[in-house]
Motif scaffolding. Structure first.
Motif, PDB file in Angstrom:
ATOM      1  N   ASP A 100       0.818  -1.217   0.000  1.00 18.46           N
ATOM      2  CA  ASP A 100       0.000   0.000   0.000  1.00 18.46           C
ATOM      3  C   ASP A 100       0.852   1.268   0.000  1.00 18.46           C
ATOM      4  N   LEU A 101       2.157   1.129  -0.261  1.00 14.01           N
ATOM      5  CA  LEU A 101       3.040   2.296  -0.326  1.00 14.01           C
ATOM      6  C   LEU A 101       3.620   2.479  -1.722  1.00 14.01           C
ATOM      7  N   VAL A 102       4.238   1.448  -2.256  1.00 16.21           N
ATOM      8  CA  VAL A 102       4.820   1.517  -3.599  1.00 16.21           C
ATOM      9  C   VAL A 102       3.706   1.392  -4.637  1.00 16.21           C
ATOM     10  N   PRO A 103       3.523   2.396  -5.504  1.00 18.41           N
ATOM     11  CA  PRO A 103       2.461   2.321  -6.507  1.00 18.41           C
ATOM     12  C   PRO A 103       2.712   1.173  -7.482  1.00 18.41           C
ATOM     13  N   ARG A 104       1.634   0.503  -7.848  1.00 19.86           N
ATOM     14  CA  ARG A 104       1.789  -0.665  -8.719  1.00 19.86           C
ATOM     15  C   ARG A 104       2.131  -0.288 -10.148  1.00 19.86           C
ATOM     16  N   GLY A 105       1.651   0.872 -10.604  1.00 19.66           N
ATOM     17  CA  GLY A 105       1.939   1.309 -11.961  1.00 19.66           C
ATOM     18  C   GLY A 105       0.882   0.869 -12.949  1.00 19.66           C
ATOM     19  N   ALA A 106       0.874   1.552 -14.094  1.00 13.07           N
ATOM     20  CA  ALA A 106      -0.106   1.253 -15.148  1.00 13.07           C
ATOM     21  C   ALA A 106       0.281  -0.022 -15.891  1.00 13.07           C
ATOM     22  N   ARG A 107      -0.744  -0.731 -16.385  1.00 17.32           N
ATOM     23  CA  ARG A 107      -0.523  -1.979 -17.120  1.00 17.32           C
ATOM     24  C   ARG A 107      -0.872  -1.794 -18.589  1.00 17.32           C
ATOM     25  N   ASP A 108      -0.091  -2.411 -19.448  1.00 16.63           N
ATOM     26  CA  ASP A 108      -0.361  -2.432 -20.886  1.00 16.63           C
ATOM     27  C   ASP A 108      -0.138  -3.864 -21.356  1.00 16.63           C
ATOM     28  N   GLU A 109      -1.131  -4.720 -21.092  1.00 17.92           N
ATOM     29  CA  GLU A 109      -0.971  -6.151 -21.357  1.00 17.92           C
ATOM     30  C   GLU A 109      -0.990  -6.481 -22.846  1.00 17.92           C
ATOM     31  N   GLY A 110      -1.323  -5.504 -23.672  1.00 20.10           N
ATOM     32  CA  GLY A 110      -1.289  -5.745 -25.111  1.00 20.10           C
ATOM     33  C   GLY A 110       0.065  -5.487 -25.732  1.00 20.10           C
ATOM     34  N   ARG A 111       1.034  -5.042 -24.944  1.00 20.06           N
ATOM     35  CA  ARG A 111       2.359  -4.723 -25.482  1.00 20.06           C
ATOM     36  C   ARG A 111       3.105  -6.015 -25.814  1.00 20.06           C
ATOM     37  N   PRO A 112       3.473  -6.243 -27.093  1.00 22.99           N
ATOM     38  CA  PRO A 112       4.149  -7.488 -27.467  1.00 22.99           C
ATOM     39  C   PRO A 112       5.616  -7.476 -27.048  1.00 22.99           C
ATOM     40  N   LEU A 113       6.188  -8.652 -26.907  1.00 21.46           N
ATOM     41  CA  LEU A 113       7.592  -8.794 -26.554  1.00 21.46           C
ATOM     42  C   LEU A 113       8.447  -8.795 -27.816  1.00 21.46           C
ATOM     43  N   ASP A 114       9.460  -7.976 -27.835  1.00 22.67           N
ATOM     44  CA  ASP A 114      10.414  -7.935 -28.945  1.00 22.67           C
ATOM     45  C   ASP A 114      11.393  -9.096 -28.784  1.00 22.67           C
ATOM     46  N   ARG A 115      11.062 -10.232 -29.374  1.00 20.24           N
ATOM     47  CA  ARG A 115      11.856 -11.443 -29.171  1.00 20.24           C
ATOM     48  C   ARG A 115      13.261 -11.326 -29.766  1.00 20.24           C
ATOM     49  N   MET A 116      13.358 -10.724 -30.965  1.00 20.16           N
ATOM     50  CA  MET A 116      14.677 -10.569 -31.575  1.00 20.16           C
ATOM     51  C   MET A 116      15.567  -9.678 -30.714  1.00 20.16           C
ATOM     52  N   GLY A 117      15.016  -8.579 -30.232  1.00 19.59           N
ATOM     53  CA  GLY A 117      15.792  -7.706 -29.355  1.00 19.59           C
ATOM     54  C   GLY A 117      16.214  -8.405 -28.087  1.00 19.59           C
ATOM     55  N   LEU A 118      15.322  -9.229 -27.524  1.00 19.74           N
ATOM     56  CA  LEU A 118      15.637  -9.957 -26.298  1.00 19.74           C
ATOM     57  C   LEU A 118      16.784 -10.928 -26.523  1.00 19.74           C
ATOM     58  N   VAL A 119      16.774 -11.619 -27.665  1.00 20.41           N
ATOM     59  CA  VAL A 119      17.853 -12.564 -27.960  1.00 20.41           C
ATOM     60  C   VAL A 119      19.179 -11.823 -28.123  1.00 20.41           C
ATOM     61  N   LEU A 120      19.158 -10.712 -28.866  1.00 16.93           N
ATOM     62  CA  LEU A 120      20.394  -9.986 -29.139  1.00 16.93           C
ATOM     63  C   LEU A 120      21.026  -9.414 -27.869  1.00 16.93           C
TER      64      LEU A 120
END
Length: 465
Positions: free
Chosen positions: A191-211
């Motif tokens: 109840d102190l640290v804000p959870r933050g906004a969610r954007d569950e539609g944001r896709p993962l950049d798989r190529m960037g993650l691998v690199l």
């Protein structure tokens, strides 16, 4: 925008200080665990009857795992909220610390350390993003100064804490100590640290993650081997592959619609100048931490005890000045404070270049304390400027980029010092130390240039829309 010297910086409400306290506790534990394990390797090897080749992965695995998870902070933060990412990574860090302390053998200990490193790689930048997104920009200096103090204290007091625990009990307490501290912090964060906004539609950049997810650990591992062991074919090849993958990551991010990390932030001059300053000061710091023990003992003839006390004085110089640097940043602005730090860093390095054999013990100690103060005055405003020149939505990407550049800078600084020492004839020649300190002076001069660029912002640094 900067404040008049006669104006008081805006009041920071208690809630923000509490957020900084709990996220700072997490950062302190992450930094502490990056250093204490090194002192326990002999005890771990003796208890498990394992060789150093196996037990060294208790330390190395943590750092590599940390580099693997670090680049994903931005995507996870956008998708689930930075507060949630911080809370989950904190809980994972606590659990993995308990697993480390209870590990029945080297394999399970190394696996637990890998999990702990993955959690730490998310926990530190996510905590910074939480602070950056909840505070006004001219409050960031004092908040980051306090956070920087506890982070700086981790490596400074880590060896002392580790030595005490190893003398009084088992190496297992190095990890078990995190459990009660972490539980208190995570309960306080509720109840102190804000959870933050969610954007569950944001896709993962798989190529960037691998690199970057493979490239960055390979680069850091190869650089670490070159800096601590030798520049053999495996170390050089690993570092080279890491460099290629990391370099290829940049154009890949510019082409994709949903990048893993928003590299376009580097097109913004105030942010790029501030981030470059953190990288250069990181290179100077880690290069100095590698060079100074060798110089003090082999060239200046100091004992191991004297060397430890002098390096501790340097670390405490940074730690004590960090809160002051935060207040100066909020009052006078990031550029002016960072320039003074870079100038002091340069001024405290030049005497080692000009008079490497005639500096007295007292003079060396004063120069080292001044060096620590200069690092604090340069690094903290640069971090504050980086977070103060982006919008709240960009805060996670900014924190990720700053942490990546700091780590790369540190690795390159250490490797650069080793290359200079080796190419100049090794640690037995005073000319080698002159060349290495000259390289550190060049890094400080480059930092002075990059801090000067911070003084000419392209936009209002307090526009947090």
């Amino acid at each position: 925008m900067t404040l008049s010297p006669n104006d008081d910086p805006p009041h920071i409400p208690p809630r923000l200080w509490k957020i900084a306290a709990v996220t700072g506790t997490a950062a302190f534990m992450a930094m502490l665990d990056s250093t204490v394990a090194n002192l326990a390797l002999e005890s771990i090897g003796r208890d498990f009857e394992s060789s150093l080749a196996v037990t060294q992965w208790v330390a190395t695995g943590y750092l590599i795992a940390l580099a693997v998870s670090l680049p994903t902070t931005g995507w996870l933060g956008h998708r689930y909220g930075y507060g949630r990412v911080w809370a989950v990574s904190m809980a994972t860090f606590i659990i993995s610390s308990a697993l480390c302390g209870l590990a029945p053998g080297p394999t399970t200990l190394i696996a637990a350390r890998l999990l702990q490193g993955l959690a730490a790689g998310l926990m530190v930048p996510a905590g910074q993003a939480v602070i950056g997104s909840t505070a006004h920009a001219n409050q960031l200096g004092r908040l980051m100064g306090t956070l920087g103090l506890v982070i700086a204290l981790g490596p400074a007091v880590g060896p002392g804490i580790a030595g005490f625990l190893l003398d009084m009990g088992s190496w297992r307490w190095l990890f078990l100590l995190n459990v009660p501290i972490g539980i208190v912090a995570i309960i306080a964060a509720r109840d102190l640290v804000p959870r933050g906004a969610r954007d569950e539609g944001r896709p993962l950049d798989r190529m960037g993650l691998v690199l970057v997810g493979l490239g960055l650990p390979l680069l850091l591992y190869g650089a670490n081997r070159i800096g601590t062991d030798s520049a053999d074919i495996i170390a050089v090849s690993t570092a080279a592959i890491g460099v290629v993958m990391t370099v290829c990551f940049v154009p890949a991010q510019l082409r994709t619609r949903y990048p893993l990390i928003d590299i376009r932030l580097m097109h913004h001059r105030p942010f790029s100048a501030a981030t470059m300053t953190t990288g250069l000061t990181g290179a100077s710091m880690y290069g100095g931490l590698l060079l100074l023990p060798l110089y003090l003992q082999l060239a200046a003839g100091r004992s191991a005890g004297e060397t430890g006390l002098m390096l501790l004085a340097m670390g405490l110089g940074s730690a004590v000045v960090l809160p002051v640097a935060g207040s100066l940043t909020d009052r006078f602005g990031t550029g002016a404070t960072a320039i003074s730090g870079a100038a002091l860093l340069l001024a405290s390095t030049i005497p080692f270049v000009l008079y490497p054999t005639v500096l007295s013990n007292t003079t060396q100690t004063v120069l080292l304390i001044s060096r620590g103060i200069g690092l604090a005055l340069a690094q903290l405003p640069a971090m504050t400027a980086a977070y103060g020149t982006v919008t709240r939505d960009q805060m996670g990407d900014a924190a990720t980029l700053v942490n990546i550049v700091q780590r790369l800078g540190g690795a390159m600084g250490a490797v650069g010092v080793v290359i200079v020492l080796t190419s100049s004839g090794g640690t037995a020649r005073i000319d080698a130390y002159v060349g290495a300190f000259a390289a550190l002076a060049c890094l400080a001069a480059l930092a002075l240039v990059s801090t000067a660029r911070m003084c000419a912002p392209e936009r209002n640094q307090y526009d947090r829309s």
